[in-house]
Scaffold this motif. Structure first.
Motif, PDB file in Angstrom:
ATOM      1  N   ALA A   3      13.597  27.278  21.611  1.00  0.00           N
ATOM      2  CA  ALA A   3      12.449  27.372  20.620  1.00  0.00           C
ATOM      3  C   ALA A   3      11.266  26.433  20.863  1.00  0.00           C
ATOM      4  O   ALA A   3      10.786  26.665  21.083  1.00  0.00           O
ATOM      5  CB  ALA A   3      12.611  27.608  18.890  1.00  0.00           C
ATOM      6  N   LEU A  22       6.946  34.270  16.969  1.00  0.00           N
ATOM      7  CA  LEU A  22       7.642  34.392  17.088  1.00  0.00           C
ATOM      8  C   LEU A  22       8.352  34.447  15.649  1.00  0.00           C
ATOM      9  O   LEU A  22       9.553  35.071  16.551  1.00  0.00           O
ATOM     10  CB  LEU A  22       8.224  32.275  17.676  1.00  0.00           C
ATOM     11  CG  LEU A  22       7.391  32.562  19.070  1.00  0.00           C
ATOM     12  CD1 LEU A  22       7.418  30.825  19.411  1.00  0.00           C
ATOM     13  CD2 LEU A  22       8.424  32.715  20.333  1.00  0.00           C
ATOM     14  N   ILE A  23       8.313  33.879  14.849  1.00  0.00           N
ATOM     15  CA  ILE A  23       8.753  34.577  13.935  1.00  0.00           C
ATOM     16  C   ILE A  23       8.684  35.946  12.862  1.00  0.00           C
ATOM     17  O   ILE A  23       9.466  36.409  12.923  1.00  0.00           O
ATOM     18  CB  ILE A  23       7.978  33.369  11.943  1.00  0.00           C
ATOM     19  CG1 ILE A  23       8.799  32.057  12.545  1.00  0.00           C
ATOM     20  CG2 ILE A  23       9.146  34.196  11.709  1.00  0.00           C
ATOM     21  CD1 ILE A  23       7.975  31.337  11.260  1.00  0.00           C
ATOM     22  N   ARG A  24       7.362  36.558  13.676  1.00  0.00           N
ATOM     23  CA  ARG A  24       7.357  37.990  13.783  1.00  0.00           C
ATOM     24  C   ARG A  24       8.236  38.781  14.208  1.00  0.00           C
ATOM     25  O   ARG A  24       9.059  39.670  14.299  1.00  0.00           O
ATOM     26  CB  ARG A  24       5.681  38.457  13.846  1.00  0.00           C
ATOM     27  CG  ARG A  24       5.479  39.764  13.138  1.00  0.00           C
ATOM     28  CD  ARG A  24       4.138  39.743  14.560  1.00  0.00           C
ATOM     29  NE  ARG A  24       3.574  39.715  13.154  1.00  0.00           N
ATOM     30  CZ  ARG A  24       2.428  38.365  14.107  1.00  0.00           C
ATOM     31  NH1 ARG A  24       2.898  37.408  15.449  1.00  0.00           N
ATOM     32  NH2 ARG A  24       1.661  37.866  13.250  1.00  0.00           N
ATOM     33  N   LEU A  25       8.541  38.191  15.927  1.00  0.00           N
ATOM     34  CA  LEU A  25       9.844  38.667  16.592  1.00  0.00           C
ATOM     35  C   LEU A  25      10.836  38.995  15.884  1.00  0.00           C
ATOM     36  O   LEU A  25      11.560  40.076  16.543  1.00  0.00           O
ATOM     37  CB  LEU A  25       8.827  38.345  18.369  1.00  0.00           C
ATOM     38  CG  LEU A  25      10.198  38.288  19.108  1.00  0.00           C
ATOM     39  CD1 LEU A  25       9.589  39.550  19.299  1.00  0.00           C
ATOM     40  CD2 LEU A  25       9.525  37.907  20.455  1.00  0.00           C
ATOM     41  N   SER A  26      11.230  37.721  15.478  1.00  0.00           N
ATOM     42  CA  SER A  26      12.491  37.128  15.115  1.00  0.00           C
ATOM     43  C   SER A  26      13.005  38.155  14.019  1.00  0.00           C
ATOM     44  O   SER A  26      13.920  38.412  13.799  1.00  0.00           O
ATOM     45  CB  SER A  26      12.660  36.040  14.677  1.00  0.00           C
ATOM     46  OG  SER A  26      12.711  34.949  16.187  1.00  0.00           O
ATOM     47  N   SER A  28      10.894  41.160  13.835  1.00  0.00           N
ATOM     48  CA  SER A  28      11.416  42.713  14.403  1.00  0.00           C
ATOM     49  C   SER A  28      12.316  42.897  14.907  1.00  0.00           C
ATOM     50  O   SER A  28      13.551  43.945  14.973  1.00  0.00           O
ATOM     51  CB  SER A  28      10.142  42.596  14.880  1.00  0.00           C
ATOM     52  OG  SER A  28      10.177  44.090  16.106  1.00  0.00           O
ATOM     53  N   ASN A  29      13.203  41.581  15.338  1.00  0.00           N
ATOM     54  CA  ASN A  29      14.885  42.179  16.165  1.00  0.00           C
ATOM     55  C   ASN A  29      15.762  41.709  15.439  1.00  0.00           C
ATOM     56  O   ASN A  29      17.244  42.115  16.120  1.00  0.00           O
ATOM     57  CB  ASN A  29      15.191  41.072  17.403  1.00  0.00           C
ATOM     58  CG  ASN A  29      13.506  40.840  18.536  1.00  0.00           C
ATOM     59  OD1 ASN A  29      12.656  41.880  18.439  1.00  0.00           O
ATOM     60  ND2 ASN A  29      13.604  39.957  19.154  1.00  0.00           N
ATOM     61  N   ASP A  31      16.661  39.055  13.052  1.00  0.00           N
ATOM     62  CA  ASP A  31      17.260  37.476  13.505  1.00  0.00           C
ATOM     63  C   ASP A  31      18.001  37.445  11.729  1.00  0.00           C
ATOM     64  O   ASP A  31      18.753  36.623  12.010  1.00  0.00           O
ATOM     65  CB  ASP A  31      16.827  37.573  14.060  1.00  0.00           C
ATOM     66  CG  ASP A  31      16.205  36.839  15.880  1.00  0.00           C
ATOM     67  OD1 ASP A  31      17.365  38.718  15.709  1.00  0.00           O
ATOM     68  OD2 ASP A  31      15.389  36.435  15.986  1.00  0.00           O
ATOM     69  N   TYR A  32      17.154  37.487  11.009  1.00  0.00           N
ATOM     70  CA  TYR A  32      17.312  37.199   9.873  1.00  0.00           C
ATOM     71  C   TYR A  32      18.164  38.601   8.880  1.00  0.00           C
ATOM     72  O   TYR A  32      17.770  37.877   7.688  1.00  0.00           O
ATOM     73  CB  TYR A  32      16.270  36.946   9.704  1.00  0.00           C
ATOM     74  CG  TYR A  32      15.177  35.976  10.770  1.00  0.00           C
ATOM     75  CD1 TYR A  32      15.612  34.799  10.635  1.00  0.00           C
ATOM     76  CD2 TYR A  32      14.021  35.485  10.236  1.00  0.00           C
ATOM     77  CE1 TYR A  32      15.087  33.934  11.623  1.00  0.00           C
ATOM     78  CE2 TYR A  32      12.953  35.071  11.277  1.00  0.00           C
ATOM     79  CZ  TYR A  32      13.938  34.045  11.383  1.00  0.00           C
ATOM     80  OH  TYR A  32      13.203  32.784  12.399  1.00  0.00           O
ATOM     81  N   ILE A  38      13.511  33.903   5.804  1.00  0.00           N
ATOM     82  CA  ILE A  38      13.148  32.691   6.637  1.00  0.00           C
ATOM     83  C   ILE A  38      13.567  31.245   6.544  1.00  0.00           C
ATOM     84  O   ILE A  38      14.033  30.937   5.339  1.00  0.00           O
ATOM     85  CB  ILE A  38      11.725  32.608   6.751  1.00  0.00           C
ATOM     86  CG1 ILE A  38      10.650  34.433   7.067  1.00  0.00           C
ATOM     87  CG2 ILE A  38      11.166  31.855   7.616  1.00  0.00           C
ATOM     88  CD1 ILE A  38      10.790  34.521   7.953  1.00  0.00           C
ATOM     89  N   GLN A  47      13.305  23.123  15.507  1.00  0.00           N
ATOM     90  CA  GLN A  47      13.662  24.139  15.442  1.00  0.00           C
ATOM     91  C   GLN A  47      12.106  24.249  16.610  1.00  0.00           C
ATOM     92  O   GLN A  47      12.486  24.579  17.473  1.00  0.00           O
ATOM     93  CB  GLN A  47      13.586  25.610  15.301  1.00  0.00           C
ATOM     94  CG  GLN A  47      13.425  26.865  16.009  1.00  0.00           C
ATOM     95  CD  GLN A  47      13.883  28.337  15.809  1.00  0.00           C
ATOM     96  OE1 GLN A  47      13.817  28.736  14.074  1.00  0.00           O
ATOM     97  NE2 GLN A  47      13.561  29.361  16.187  1.00  0.00           N
TER      98      GLN A  47
END
Length: 245
Positions: A3, A22-26, A28-29, A31-32, A38, A47
């Motif tokens: 990261a 990057l958080i927005r992408l995570s 969407s993916n 990841d959380y 968050i 990170q």
């Protein structure tokens, strides 16, 4: 991917904005999804290799977008909001496309102008450069929330009262019908994702760093004669586009 390497310090893009992306992408993916939260600010700072103030600015921007919410004593909660599904098909219509996903839909006319067709507009409408066109700028909303803004061009000799009709009826489809065109079809759609510019941020109530999906489209009458050239920018966190064939 590490990261820290994803955050670049000499790109001209603020670090907090890169981190928000990057958080927005995570989010969407997914990841959380396991926690629905968050990671803590101190973990994100480590990170991304930045201080907590930078992380805090990124989270504040995401909170302004409605993607996250700070909960006292718990941390930063992801706001679960289903995106609207909007079909791109041979007969693309804003209100019909959203179907039962929204109680109220409509388009608001922001501005109008009489302009000569140039470049892509002239080519898309298949008219000679310099041909008179009507330009309409609109914001379309679902349940009072803006989901797209658009710049539309129509040949003025065929649709001289398009601005008046759109303003009155709140719909391009209804305005076409009022101007004597009860049906039209989508000829082409080109899609590209990018960061929203300052005007789009304001119109769609987005925070810096937000992503829009820009659809450049051409609609034609049943005989294949182009009647509309449009550039529509959808808020990517509110709408997902579904290509139907």
């Amino acid at each position: 991917m590490n990261a820290k390497k994803a955050v670049e310090r000499q790109t001209g893009v603020a670090l907090w904005r890169q981190i928000a992306d990057l958080i927005r992408l995570s989010i969407s993916n997914g990841d959380y999804d396991q926690t629905g939260m968050i990671p803590p600010e101190i973990a994100l700072a480590s990170q991304f290799g930045v201080n907590r103030h930078t992380v805090r600015s990124a989270l504040a921007a995401l909170a302004d977008e409605g993607l996250v919410q700070a909960i006292q004593g718990r941390g930063t909660l992801i706001q679960r909001k289903e995106r609207l599904s909007f079909p791109i098909s041979r007969r693309t219509r804003f209100s019909q496309g959203l179907g039962g996903q929204a109680r109220e839909t409509g388009a608001r006319l922001l501005s109008q102008a009489a302009l000569p067709a140039t470049g892509d507009v002239a080519a898309g409408l298949r008219v000679a450069p310099g041909t008179d066109c009507i330009q309409l700028n609109l914001v379309s909303s679902a349940d009072g929330r803006p989901v797209s803004c658009s710049t539309n061009f129509f040949p003025s000799d065929r649709f001289p009262r398009m601005a008046e009709k759109v303003k009155k009826l709140g719909s391009i489809t209804k305005a076409f019908a009022a101007e004597g065109l009860p049906d039209y079809v989508r000829v082409s759609t080109e899609l590209v994702a990018r960061h929203a510019d300052a005007d789009e941020l304001a119109l769609l109530r987005l925070s810096p760093g937000a992503i829009v999906i820009e659809a450049t489209s051409i609609n034609a009458d049943p005989d294949g004669v182009p009647v509309q050239f449009a550039r529509t920018r959808f808020a990517a966190d509110r709408v997902k586009l579904k290509i139907e064939t």
